[in-house]
Design a protein around this motif. Structure first.
Motif, mmCIF file in Angstrom:
data_model
loop_
_atom_site.group_PDB
_atom_site.id
_atom_site.type_symbol
_atom_site.label_atom_id
_atom_site.label_comp_id
_atom_site.label_asym_id
_atom_site.label_seq_id
_atom_site.Cartn_x
_atom_site.Cartn_y
_atom_site.Cartn_z
ATOM 1 N N LEU A 51 18.089 105.774 68.371
ATOM 2 C CA LEU A 51 19.645 105.342 68.324
ATOM 3 C C LEU A 51 19.708 104.375 67.419
ATOM 4 C CD1 LEU A 51 20.266 104.933 72.337
ATOM 5 C CD2 LEU A 51 20.870 106.991 70.946
ATOM 6 N N ALA A 52 18.776 103.727 66.951
ATOM 7 C CA ALA A 52 19.050 102.702 65.819
ATOM 8 C C ALA A 52 19.294 102.975 64.615
ATOM 9 C CB ALA A 52 17.658 101.919 65.745
ATOM 10 N N PRO A 53 18.938 104.169 64.099
ATOM 11 C CA PRO A 53 19.546 104.697 62.683
ATOM 12 C C PRO A 53 20.916 104.930 62.744
ATOM 13 C CG PRO A 53 17.270 105.639 63.132
ATOM 14 C CD PRO A 53 17.780 104.856 64.350
ATOM 15 N N THR A 54 21.448 105.541 63.955
ATOM 16 C CA THR A 54 22.721 105.985 64.030
ATOM 17 C C THR A 54 23.559 104.814 64.292
ATOM 18 O OG1 THR A 54 22.034 107.946 65.108
ATOM 19 C CG2 THR A 54 24.380 107.167 65.633
ATOM 20 N N ALA A 55 23.231 103.720 65.177
ATOM 21 C CA ALA A 55 23.924 102.365 65.261
ATOM 22 C C ALA A 55 23.958 101.557 63.925
ATOM 23 C CB ALA A 55 23.416 101.661 66.263
ATOM 24 N N LEU A 56 22.902 101.656 63.271
ATOM 25 C CA LEU A 56 22.787 100.937 61.669
ATOM 26 C C LEU A 56 23.698 101.521 60.708
ATOM 27 C CD1 LEU A 56 18.856 99.905 61.676
ATOM 28 C CD2 LEU A 56 21.093 98.346 62.204
ATOM 29 N N ALA A 57 23.716 102.658 60.722
ATOM 30 C CA ALA A 57 24.578 103.408 59.871
ATOM 31 C C ALA A 57 26.105 103.311 60.249
ATOM 32 C CB ALA A 57 24.257 105.126 59.754
ATOM 33 N N ALA A 58 26.509 103.036 61.577
ATOM 34 C CA ALA A 58 27.934 102.921 61.879
ATOM 35 C C ALA A 58 28.437 101.519 61.494
ATOM 36 C CB ALA A 58 28.011 103.344 63.281
ATOM 37 N N ALA A 59 27.325 100.610 61.275
ATOM 38 C CA ALA A 59 27.956 99.297 61.288
ATOM 39 C C ALA A 59 28.378 98.748 60.020
ATOM 40 C CB ALA A 59 26.620 98.327 61.572
#
Length: 59
Positions: A51-59
């Protein structure tokens, strides 16, 4: 008929021996409840890696 053993559940979850079972004053049922409501550390780490790559990309 067998009974679920809290130290076995700790081992299955990958927790250190005594992580829950060495807490003073916890009954067997309280230990099993705490373990049952816990998160398996390996699963939490896998979820964060996913999940971290998705969350970082959305920020």
């Amino acid at each position: 008929m067998g009974r679920l053993n809290p130290p076995f559940v700790e081992w299955l979850m990958g927790l250190a021996p005594g992580h829950v079972t060495a807490v003073p004053g916890l009954s067997r049922s309280a230990q099993l409840k705490a373990l049952g409501n816990g998160v398996v550390p390996q699963q939490a780490a896998a979820a964060l890696r996913f999940l971290a790559p998705t969350a970082l990309a959305a920020a």
